[in-house]
Design a protein around this motif. Structure first.
Motif, mmCIF file in Angstrom:
data_model
loop_
_atom_site.group_PDB
_atom_site.id
_atom_site.type_symbol
_atom_site.label_atom_id
_atom_site.label_comp_id
_atom_site.label_asym_id
_atom_site.label_seq_id
_atom_site.Cartn_x
_atom_site.Cartn_y
_atom_site.Cartn_z
ATOM 1 N N PRO A 171 2.555 11.577 -3.542
ATOM 2 C CA PRO A 171 1.524 12.041 -4.491
ATOM 3 C C PRO A 171 1.986 11.959 -5.951
ATOM 4 C CG PRO A 171 1.786 13.589 -2.669
ATOM 5 C CD PRO A 171 2.920 12.635 -2.590
ATOM 6 N N PHE A 172 3.292 12.122 -6.169
ATOM 7 C CA PHE A 172 3.782 12.050 -7.555
ATOM 8 C C PHE A 172 3.612 10.648 -8.126
ATOM 9 C CE2 PHE A 172 7.321 11.176 -10.506
ATOM 10 C CZ PHE A 172 6.956 12.047 -11.525
ATOM 11 N N LEU A 173 4.021 9.617 -7.375
ATOM 12 C CA LEU A 173 3.838 8.250 -7.855
ATOM 13 C C LEU A 173 2.361 7.924 -8.010
ATOM 14 C CD1 LEU A 173 6.564 6.237 -5.894
ATOM 15 C CD2 LEU A 173 6.682 7.265 -8.165
ATOM 16 N N PHE A 174 1.543 8.422 -7.105
ATOM 17 C CA PHE A 174 0.097 8.242 -7.257
ATOM 18 C C PHE A 174 -0.378 8.872 -8.566
ATOM 19 C CE2 PHE A 174 -4.242 9.747 -6.855
ATOM 20 C CZ PHE A 174 -4.913 8.659 -6.321
ATOM 21 N N GLY A 175 0.112 10.069 -8.843
ATOM 22 C CA GLY A 175 -0.292 10.747 -10.072
ATOM 23 C C GLY A 175 0.174 10.029 -11.321
ATOM 24 N N VAL A 176 1.349 9.412 -11.278
ATOM 25 C CA VAL A 176 1.840 8.664 -12.438
ATOM 26 C C VAL A 176 0.895 7.507 -12.753
ATOM 27 C CG1 VAL A 176 3.710 7.179 -13.259
ATOM 28 C CG2 VAL A 176 4.242 9.308 -12.077
ATOM 29 N N MET A 177 0.384 6.837 -11.724
ATOM 30 C CA MET A 177 -0.527 5.713 -11.942
ATOM 31 C C MET A 177 -1.951 6.174 -12.235
ATOM 32 S SD MET A 177 0.779 3.021 -9.034
ATOM 33 C CE MET A 177 1.004 4.226 -7.733
ATOM 34 N N PHE A 178 -2.342 7.310 -11.719
ATOM 35 C CA PHE A 178 -3.727 7.781 -11.789
ATOM 36 C C PHE A 178 -3.877 8.943 -12.765
ATOM 37 C CE2 PHE A 178 -7.727 9.529 -9.980
ATOM 38 C CZ PHE A 178 -8.441 8.356 -9.840
ATOM 39 N N GLY A 179 -2.864 9.157 -13.621
ATOM 40 C CA GLY A 179 -2.836 10.353 -14.451
ATOM 41 C C GLY A 179 -4.006 10.467 -15.403
ATOM 42 N N ASP A 180 -4.827 11.462 -15.193
ATOM 43 C CA ASP A 180 -5.960 11.764 -16.068
ATOM 44 C C ASP A 180 -6.441 13.163 -15.699
ATOM 45 O OD1 ASP A 180 -8.227 10.143 -17.871
ATOM 46 O OD2 ASP A 180 -9.028 11.820 -16.692
ATOM 47 N N SER A 204 -1.105 2.618 -14.653
ATOM 48 C CA SER A 204 -1.459 3.751 -15.501
ATOM 49 C C SER A 204 -2.164 3.274 -16.764
ATOM 50 C CB SER A 204 -0.199 4.542 -15.854
ATOM 51 O OG SER A 204 -0.502 5.568 -16.771
ATOM 52 N N LEU A 205 -1.639 2.211 -17.354
ATOM 53 C CA LEU A 205 -2.248 1.669 -18.560
ATOM 54 C C LEU A 205 -3.647 1.115 -18.266
ATOM 55 C CD1 LEU A 205 -1.341 1.301 -21.533
ATOM 56 C CD2 LEU A 205 -0.782 -1.060 -20.943
ATOM 57 N N ALA A 206 -3.772 0.405 -17.127
ATOM 58 C CA ALA A 206 -5.079 -0.152 -16.761
ATOM 59 C C ALA A 206 -6.083 0.961 -16.481
ATOM 60 C CB ALA A 206 -4.927 -1.056 -15.543
ATOM 61 N N HIS A 207 -5.636 2.013 -15.836
ATOM 62 C CA HIS A 207 -6.527 3.144 -15.535
ATOM 63 C C HIS A 207 -7.013 3.795 -16.825
ATOM 64 C CE1 HIS A 207 -8.004 6.601 -13.156
ATOM 65 N NE2 HIS A 207 -7.591 7.325 -14.200
ATOM 66 N N SER A 208 -6.107 3.993 -17.750
ATOM 67 C CA SER A 208 -6.465 4.633 -19.012
ATOM 68 C C SER A 208 -7.445 3.787 -19.814
ATOM 69 C CB SER A 208 -5.191 4.886 -19.827
ATOM 70 O OG SER A 208 -5.504 5.358 -21.113
ATOM 71 N N GLU A 209 -7.148 2.504 -19.910
ATOM 72 C CA GLU A 209 -8.020 1.631 -20.702
ATOM 73 C C GLU A 209 -9.384 1.445 -20.042
ATOM 74 O OE1 GLU A 209 -7.360 0.431 -23.808
ATOM 75 O OE2 GLU A 209 -5.708 1.855 -23.586
ATOM 76 N N LEU A 210 -9.410 1.365 -18.725
ATOM 77 C CA LEU A 210 -10.682 1.207 -18.036
ATOM 78 C C LEU A 210 -11.560 2.446 -18.215
ATOM 79 C CD1 LEU A 210 -12.446 -0.553 -16.227
ATOM 80 C CD2 LEU A 210 -11.270 0.404 -14.239
ATOM 81 N N ALA A 211 -10.944 3.632 -18.158
ATOM 82 C CA ALA A 211 -11.705 4.865 -18.383
ATOM 83 C C ALA A 211 -12.268 4.893 -19.801
ATOM 84 C CB ALA A 211 -10.819 6.082 -18.127
ATOM 85 N N LYS A 212 -11.475 4.425 -20.758
ATOM 86 C CA LYS A 212 -11.937 4.405 -22.135
ATOM 87 C C LYS A 212 -13.073 3.409 -22.329
ATOM 88 C CE LYS A 212 -8.726 4.933 -25.105
ATOM 89 N NZ LYS A 212 -7.550 4.708 -25.976
ATOM 90 N N VAL A 213 -12.992 2.257 -21.673
ATOM 91 C CA VAL A 213 -14.050 1.253 -21.769
ATOM 92 C C VAL A 213 -15.360 1.779 -21.194
ATOM 93 C CG1 VAL A 213 -14.801 -0.986 -20.870
ATOM 94 C CG2 VAL A 213 -12.525 -0.744 -21.836
#
Length: 844
Positions: A420-429, A752-761
């Motif tokens: 779950p920790f590695l999942f959270g690092v990639m999915f952090g929001d 993580s970067l892709a998740h953040s940018e996609l949410a912003k888009v």
């Protein structure tokens, strides 16, 4: 949970007279695994008994299918421990009701079951055959009646003025129609043929008749149903012995055409109608009576009668008997003695001893079974972990990659937190993590959503029935644990509840660290940018929205996380070497791997920490970590841009790291080769026969000795070339893997970067402009679009992607440092589990 449960190897000597009783009890306790002595044999001692149970089971399933067809369903079993007790109790009750208990043996109870099921099967099959004949007869009668109605419409009034039933003259309208089809002169005599056939064969019939009569025919056709049609064929009169008539008759036989003979007069026609109507009524009455008789035969099978148990009990009793004989096929027969090698859970040895003592007390007139500790040293024990609702999913993830070896460190104990920790690092929001966390809490607390809510009612009904049986005979206490569940999407989601809860919690935590809420920064504590003596309390300052900064931060953080997890894997390998007493591996290979990895990758982590803790006025002049590492290996440790305060110290340190890493390679390569060669030479000196047989002398089971000395995992190679090639590959894999595995952890940064940018888009495209312009209508329209896109793309698709990448990091990068995964499961001899598997098979 960190290591598998202890296993002990025993040999059980079972006299033939008590074999059935012993095996019956062993299948009840769910604690032993019988080693198969005949796994390579096609013909086994009790194969006939297994086939007999299968044959009776097939008849039982046939009866159950017939019950389903009349709307009577067999309930699903959810508590197989209770069902096993009920089957056992019902068996005794039926024996007592039918015959004196002294006149029948327990293992011959199947004879009464077979006789009972075979009788019911034959009765039901007879009624089903009768129903099938009645249905076919009814269909033929209705089709004949419909064909006569259509034929009368086609033939017209001229038919009743003709002199025969096969030759007739047609009126002018029929002759005109016939001429349009290329017919003959009006004075020509014609023959008619009425029949019923499959609709799909009609085109073939029409084309073939065209060729036979050379186009001199006319045909009318009407669909009686989706699959059946009737037709009227008219063609020139031929002698019944003519070649053309013979070909038409043969064609009708091939296509299974039902010929319908027509009456000659209107009176006969009306009488035929009446006959058909009476016959249809008679057939329907017979069908109704037959169905009632069939139901009177089938319905009693659902309930326990005075003489026989219900079909549900019989089904699982047969599964129990088949499982018993399948396991008897595994034991070795020596005259009148059965020799069974058993793996027993060490914690259940006393239970096994009590069971055997109980059998001896119940049957004092027959030889008692004897047991002794097995001395075989080359048997690899099975692996067994006791799991619960919380950790079983993590254990399943580990075992999907490979079953842990016996007493090998179990990676799933770490995966409960690291996954779950590695999942959270990639999915952090913060927003997305909170959504998953709330959903996980809802699944964990809401009992109504659980598929077991429906099962609870059924379980209570089973317990009430079990208590009624318990009142009639003396039996063990009924247990209501280990519920089985239907395999459906609801159950899958419910089983994921604890993983979703942990993944949501870590995603929420890393979301606060990244300071991201649906891709946006939150100013919770107030920015400290351009303020002296101010430190942002937690996470990133909201003013640091620069993509380059977040990109660099997440990339370096991924390297540090990967280093820590892989270092944990190497430390686990050291604990494995110590536990298995592999002293060469522990004293040489483990230190060499630890030094190589910590100096090679750990130095890069040290550079990251130093760079983070050093203030640079011009960040463009800060040293590049990648450049520093490349120069270190390409230029003998020389420094281009210093990271430490002293460049000379950094040069000396880098030279020491290079020397130690190079010196570690020979130790990694030659130490395991030497160890395996020594083990191979020792093994060749031993007598193989001494490892296969042992003296069968009864021994006290309460021995303090364990079987941990039989888990030696030394290589089984028989040639020097194999040993050298294997360890050469392993050394190269480890050395190069230190680089490739570390680089693989960069997926944490990328996702993580892709998740953040996609949410912003998604926010920019749907809500940014409406909120900025205070456009209420556009905001109301954009909000559902934003929520649905967030749910579908981020919470569903992206979460699945993060799950798969976290899975890959555990399987490949983490577990390959210490985890072999070459074990095999503890396949327990259990009636309960076999009943559960059989029910799942029947449901599918």
């Amino acid at each position: 949970m960190i290591r598998s449960e202890g296993m002990s190897l025993y040999q059980l000597l079972i006299p033939r007279e008590s074999s059935y009783d012993v095996m019956s009890e062993l299948g009840q306790i769910d604690s032993v695994m019988i080693i198969d002595h005949h796994q390579h044999l096609l013909s086994k001692p009790f194969i006939n008994q297994v086939q007999r149970c299968d044959e009776i089971l097939s008849k039982v399933e046939y009866l159950i299918n017939q019950l389903n067809q009349i709307g009577q369903t067999i309930e699903h079993v959810y508590d197989f421990k209770l069902m096993l007790q009920e089957v056992r109790c019902m068996k005794i009750l039926v024996i007592q009701r039918v015959l004196s208990f002294k006149q029948i043996q327990k293992h011959t109870f199947i004879n009464q079951i077979e006789e009972y099921i075979t009788g019911k099967y034959q009765q039901v099959q007879q009624q089903i055959d009768t129903l099938s004949r009645l249905k076919s007869k009814l269909q033929n009668t209705i089709e004949a009646k419909e064909a006569m109605i259509n034929a009368r419409r086609w033939l017209g009034i001229a038919y009743f003025h003709s002199k025969s039933s096969t030759a007739l003259d047609f009126d002018e309208q029929m002759i005109k129609s016939y001429h349009q089809h290329g017919g003959m002169m009006p004075s020509q005599k014609f023959t008619h043929f009425v029949g019923v056939m499959d609709a799909k064969d009609y085109q073939i019939f029409q084309r073939t008749v065209f060729r036979i009569t050379k186009g001199n025919f006319m045909v009318n056709q009407t669909l009686l149903s989706v699959s059946r049609s009737c037709f009227l064929l008219i063609f020139p009169s031929f002698s019944l012995q003519s070649e053309t008539w013979r070909k038409i008759k043969k064609l009708c036989d091939v296509l299974k055409v039902d010929h319908i003979s027509l009456p000659l007069t209107e009176e006969q026609w009306d009488q035929r109608y009446c006959d058909y109507d009476k016959e249809i009524i008679e057939i329907e009455n017979m069908d109704k009576l037959t169905n009632q008789l069939l139901q009177s035969i089938l319905k009693p099978l659902l309930e326990d009668g005075n003489a026989q148990p219900s079909l549900l009990f019989i089904r699982f009793y047969l599964v129990r008997e088949r499982t018993l004989y399948e396991n008897l096929n595994k034991v070795k027969m020596q005259q009148s003695i059965f020799l069974a090698n058993l793996w027993v859970r060490t914690s259940e040895i006393q239970l096994l001893e009590d069971i055997l003592q109980t059998i001896k007390m119940k049957n004092p007139h027959i030889p008692a079974p004897q047991i002794k500790k097995n001395a075989i040293a080359n048997q690899k024990p099975p692996t067994f972990f006791q799991t619960n609702q919380f950790n079983k999913l993590f254990q399943l993830i580990t075992e999907t990659y490979g079953i842990p070896d016996y007493k090998e460190i179990n990676p799933s104990i770490f995966s409960i937190i690291t996954f779950p920790f590695l999942f959270g690092v990639m999915f952090g929001d913060i927003g997305h993590g909170a959504a998953i966390l709330i959903f996980g809490i809802f699944l964990s607390l809401n009992k109504i959503f659980s598929p077991r809510s429906e099962q609870k009612m059924l379980r209570e009904q089973r317990i009430q029935l079990g208590q009624q049986i318990k009142k009639q005979i003396n039996s063990k206490d009924f247990n209501d644990e280990d519920l089985n569940t239907d395999f459906n999407l609801t159950q899958i989601i419910f089983d994921l509840r604890y993983m979703l809860l942990l993944c949501g919690a870590f995603s929420l935590y890393t979301g606060f660290i990244y300071n991201e809420y649906f891709g946006l920064s939150l100013n919770i504590f107030g920015s400290c940018l351009n303020k002296t003596d101010c430190t942002y309390p937690f996470g990133l300052d909201p003013q640091y929205e620069d993509l380059n900064f977040r990109n660099s931060y997440k990339m370096k953080l991924a390297i540090i996380i990967g280093f820590c997890q892989m270092l944990l894997g190497i430390l686990c390998s050291g604990f494995n070497y110590f536990y298995f007493k592999k002293w060469i591996n522990l004293s040489i290979i483990f230190p060499a791997r630890l030094l190589f990895f910590t100096l090679f990758i750990g130095y890069m982590v040290l550079l990251i920490i130093i760079k983070w803790s050093t203030f640079h006025i011009d960040t463009s002049q800060s040293p590049s970590i990648i450049t520093t590492l490349v120069d270190m290996w390409m230029h003998d440790g020389q420094v281009t841009l210093k990271t430490f305060e002293s460049a000379d110290f950094q040069v000396q340190l880098q030279k020491i790291i290079i020397v130690i890493c190079i010196l570690c390679i020979p130790f990694l390569l030659f130490a395991p080769i030497i160890a395996d060669i020594i083990a191979m030479l020792r093994r060749k000196k031993k007598d193989p026969k001494s490892l296969q047989e042992f003296e069968m002398v009864p021994q006290n089971m309460n021995s303090d000795s364990s079987n941990d000395d039989i888990i030696s995992e030394q290589s089984q190679h028989t040639s020097y070339i194999d040993i050298i090639v294997e360890h050469l590959i392993e050394t190269l894999e480890f050395a190069l893997g230190c680089i490739s595995n570390t680089a693989s952890y960069l997926r944490l940064w990328a996702l993580s970067l892709a998740h953040s940018e996609l949410a912003k888009v998604l926010f920019d495209l749907t809500l940014k402009d409406p909120i900025a312009n205070a456009n209420l209508l556009a905001s109301l329209v954009g909000m559902p679009v934003f929520l649905l896109s967030t749910l579908g793309i981020l919470l569903c698709m992206d979460s699945m992607e993060c799950f798969l990448h976290a899975l890959r990091l555990h399987w490949v990068e983490f577990q390959n440092k210490f985890y072999k995964g070459n074990g095999y499961n503890f396949e327990v001899f259990s009636y309960r589990k076999e009943m559960q598997k059989y029910q799942e098979k029947m449901k599918s």
